[in-house]
Write a protein that holds these residues in place. Structure first.
Motif, mmCIF file in Angstrom:
data_model
loop_
_atom_site.group_PDB
_atom_site.id
_atom_site.type_symbol
_atom_site.label_atom_id
_atom_site.label_comp_id
_atom_site.label_asym_id
_atom_site.label_seq_id
_atom_site.Cartn_x
_atom_site.Cartn_y
_atom_site.Cartn_z
ATOM 1 N N LEU A 336 47.592 30.309 34.363
ATOM 2 C CA LEU A 336 48.412 31.380 34.958
ATOM 3 C C LEU A 336 48.823 32.394 33.895
ATOM 4 O O LEU A 336 48.757 33.604 34.107
ATOM 5 C CB LEU A 336 49.652 30.770 35.621
ATOM 6 N N VAL A 337 49.234 31.905 32.728
ATOM 7 C CA VAL A 337 49.622 32.801 31.627
ATOM 8 C C VAL A 337 48.432 33.636 31.183
ATOM 9 O O VAL A 337 48.551 34.839 30.899
ATOM 10 C CB VAL A 337 50.177 31.969 30.443
ATOM 11 N N GLU A 338 47.265 33.004 31.135
ATOM 12 C CA GLU A 338 46.052 33.704 30.724
ATOM 13 C C GLU A 338 45.740 34.867 31.689
ATOM 14 O O GLU A 338 45.403 35.985 31.267
ATOM 15 C CB GLU A 338 44.883 32.705 30.702
ATOM 16 N N ILE A 339 45.876 34.602 32.991
ATOM 17 C CA ILE A 339 45.612 35.641 34.005
ATOM 18 C C ILE A 339 46.652 36.746 33.911
ATOM 19 O O ILE A 339 46.312 37.951 34.005
ATOM 20 C CB ILE A 339 45.605 35.016 35.413
ATOM 21 N N ARG A 340 47.902 36.380 33.708
ATOM 22 C CA ARG A 340 48.966 37.386 33.576
ATOM 23 C C ARG A 340 48.673 38.347 32.425
ATOM 24 O O ARG A 340 48.829 39.556 32.557
ATOM 25 C CB ARG A 340 50.301 36.694 33.333
ATOM 26 N N GLU A 341 48.280 37.786 31.299
ATOM 27 C CA GLU A 341 48.010 38.618 30.118
ATOM 28 C C GLU A 341 46.813 39.553 30.364
ATOM 29 O O GLU A 341 46.819 40.705 29.936
ATOM 30 C CB GLU A 341 47.744 37.709 28.908
ATOM 31 N N MET A 342 45.802 39.022 31.052
ATOM 32 C CA MET A 342 44.635 39.852 31.344
ATOM 33 C C MET A 342 45.040 41.047 32.222
ATOM 34 O O MET A 342 44.652 42.193 31.960
ATOM 35 C CB MET A 342 43.571 39.015 32.061
ATOM 36 N N LEU A 343 45.823 40.813 33.265
ATOM 37 C CA LEU A 343 46.252 41.896 34.163
ATOM 38 C C LEU A 343 47.186 42.854 33.448
ATOM 39 O O LEU A 343 47.119 44.077 33.634
ATOM 40 C CB LEU A 343 46.938 41.305 35.398
ATOM 41 N N SER A 344 48.064 42.301 32.614
ATOM 42 C CA SER A 344 49.026 43.141 31.895
ATOM 43 C C SER A 344 48.324 44.145 30.995
ATOM 44 O O SER A 344 48.789 45.274 30.812
ATOM 45 C CB SER A 344 49.964 42.258 31.070
ATOM 46 N N SER A 345 47.171 43.741 30.436
ATOM 47 C CA SER A 345 46.428 44.637 29.553
ATOM 48 C C SER A 345 45.920 45.869 30.309
ATOM 49 O O SER A 345 45.594 46.891 29.707
ATOM 50 C CB SER A 345 45.241 43.900 28.919
ATOM 51 N N LYS A 346 45.857 45.778 31.639
ATOM 52 C CA LYS A 346 45.412 46.896 32.469
ATOM 53 C C LYS A 346 46.568 47.507 33.265
ATOM 54 O O LYS A 346 46.347 48.322 34.171
ATOM 55 C CB LYS A 346 44.322 46.431 33.452
ATOM 56 N N GLY A 347 47.806 47.102 32.926
ATOM 57 C CA GLY A 347 48.968 47.656 33.620
ATOM 58 C C GLY A 347 49.151 47.126 35.021
ATOM 59 O O GLY A 347 49.755 47.793 35.867
ATOM 60 N N LEU A 348 48.632 45.912 35.280
ATOM 61 C CA LEU A 348 48.702 45.330 36.623
ATOM 62 C C LEU A 348 49.507 44.040 36.608
ATOM 63 O O LEU A 348 49.803 43.482 35.552
ATOM 64 C CB LEU A 348 47.290 45.045 37.144
ATOM 65 N N GLU A 349 49.847 43.564 37.827
ATOM 66 C CA GLU A 349 50.592 42.314 37.962
ATOM 67 C C GLU A 349 49.989 41.485 39.082
ATOM 68 O O GLU A 349 49.417 42.029 40.029
ATOM 69 C CB GLU A 349 52.063 42.584 38.281
ATOM 70 N N LEU A 350 50.146 40.178 38.955
ATOM 71 C CA LEU A 350 49.707 39.300 40.035
ATOM 72 C C LEU A 350 50.509 39.588 41.308
ATOM 73 O O LEU A 350 51.729 39.733 41.266
ATOM 74 C CB LEU A 350 49.924 37.836 39.644
#
Length: 441
Positions: A336-350
């Motif tokens: 979950l943390v890994e996915i959050r960081e990936m989305l955050s790098s693009k300015g997005l959120e789960l």
């Protein structure tokens, strides 16, 4: 040299002094130099109309002034009961012409000539009425009958150019006549409008706008001049100037439908660039959301879990909540943390679009068509005879055929600069006349 007396427009209208072509020309020049004088003319005309016991000569003066301020029906009523002179009949003809009563206009011009009005001026007016009545060949015949100095005047050259243009594709001759006319009189409103229209039709917007601006300074001003100038101002986002053009029309013709609708569109378009910026942001977001998750270096566990859940893009992740991910077998806090960081790098959120469910726009697929239907869709958009504003939107969108147009939605068209609801309704009406609709209608 004696000093030039200042022209008093109000006194010229309400007094009992001489009133003829020279005074009418002075009134037109006064308004051309300062449009505020139009209100002076209108107020003076109203004052004259309220005078009791008017003489037939005063009625002739009143009728001419009513014509100048655009009250054509009132002008006809007043001039019909005026003095019966040459000036009265001539302006009675002009008032009939303004109301598209061409046969009545021609009769009035004949009466003006019999009463002694300038023969050349009468014949030029006759040619104009015949052209508007659908007889450009007859108009040219009248013009061919004129000779002498009148052939070098801007009015003669303008009427000839308009008659030639009405007879077909003779653009070279039309342009040559208009250029000769502008050399004769650089302030002739009709000539300036004619040249502006030719350049407008052929995409020379900057030069067309300059010519329309010069034509708009003249009085009386062609309504087409103000409409087209307003549209060109909107094209360069000068919405306040566009509104002033439409207001000038409404000042004289309060019920002018196109001017009223164009004014409404221009007023609504003042803040359109905010919508355009929002659209650009939306496009960028759409591109980001379509990025596949496989473009990122994820752990094997995270990648396998996402694949099992059918999550293929960043957009899919923004529609998925943390709870939905955690409910998947073998998907834990580390993933979950890994996915959050990936989305955050693009300015997005789960889950940020979990309630709206981002979807790609469905691809339009045409139904099987007959040869006639296919031929209709292959026809150029020009066959729809759209207005200048709608036509320019088609050019901006790169649409050339009717088939390309019907693949667009109404919202697609509304996103085009200066294309408002009025233009959208026009497009829908033209398509409906051909048993077609925009996508989604």
């Amino acid at each position: 040299m004696s000093p030039v007396l200042e022209f008093d427009l109000r006194q010229t209208v309400i007094s009992n002094s001489t009133f003829g072509p020279n005074e009418i020309k002075q009134i037109s020049q006064a308004i051309s130099s300062d449009y505020n004088n139009f209100r002076t003319l209108r107020d003076a005309t109203n004052e004259l109309a309220q005078q009791s016991g008017r003489t037939p000569a005063a009625s002739a003066r009143l009728g001419v002034c009513q014509f100048l301020i655009g009250r054509y029906t009132d002008a006809i009523q007043t001039l019909t009961s005026a003095d019966g002179g040459a000036l009265t009949h001539f302006y009675l003809g002009k008032a009939y012409l303004a109301l598209d009563k061409y046969a009545d206009a021609l009769k009035a011009y004949e009466s003006a000539e019999r009463a002694g009005y300038n023969k050349d001026d009468v014949n030029l007016a006759k040619a104009e009425a015949m052209r508007y009545n659908g007889d450009p060949a007859g108009a040219l015949k009248v013009l061919d009958g004129l000779s002498g100095a009148v052939e070098q005047t801007a009015e003669y050259l303008y009427q000839r150019s308009a008659a030639v243009a009405a007879m077909g594709d003779n653009r070279g001759e039309v342009i040559a006549l208009l250029e000769r006319a502008i050399d004769s009189d650089s302030t002739h409103a009709g000539v300036l409008f004619g040249l502006a229209l030719e350049n407008d039709r052929h995409g020379n917007d900057d030069y067309a706008r300059q010519l329309y601006e010069r034509a708009a300074k003249q009085f009386p001003t062609n309504v087409g001049t103000l409409l087209n100038l307003g549209l060109l101002y909107e094209d360069i986002e000068h919405f306040e100037r566009a509104k002033q053009c439409y207001l000038r029309i409404l000042d004289i013709f309060p019920g002018h439908e196109r001017a009223r609708l164009y004014f409404k569109d221009a007023d609504a378009s003042r803040d359109m660039y905010y919508d355009e910026e929002a659209r650009r942001r939306q496009d960028r977001l759409s591109q980001i959301l379509s990025v596949p998750v496989t473009d990122f270096e994820l752990s094997v566990r995270s990648r396998n879990c996402l694949q099992k859940m059918g999550i293929m893009t960043l957009g899919d992740l923004t529609e998925t909540t943390e709870q939905e991910l955690l409910s998947s077998k073998n998907f834990g806090e580390t993933s979950l943390v890994e996915i959050r960081e990936m989305l955050s790098s693009k300015g997005l959120e789960l889950g940020q679009f979990a309630s709206t469910k981002w979807q790609e726009e469905p691809v339009y697929e045409a139904n099987p068509m007959s040869d006639d239907e296919r031929a209709l869709l292959d026809r150029p958009i020009a066959d729809l005879n759209l207005s200048v504003r709608a036509r320019k939107c088609m050019v901006r969108l790169g649409l050339t055929t009717i088939g390309e147009l019907v693949r667009r939605t109404g919202d697609d068209l509304l996103e085009c600069k200066n294309f408002g609801v009025t233009s959208l309704n026009e497009v829908r009406e033209k398509l409906t006349a051909n048993s077609l609709k925009l996508r989604g209608d």
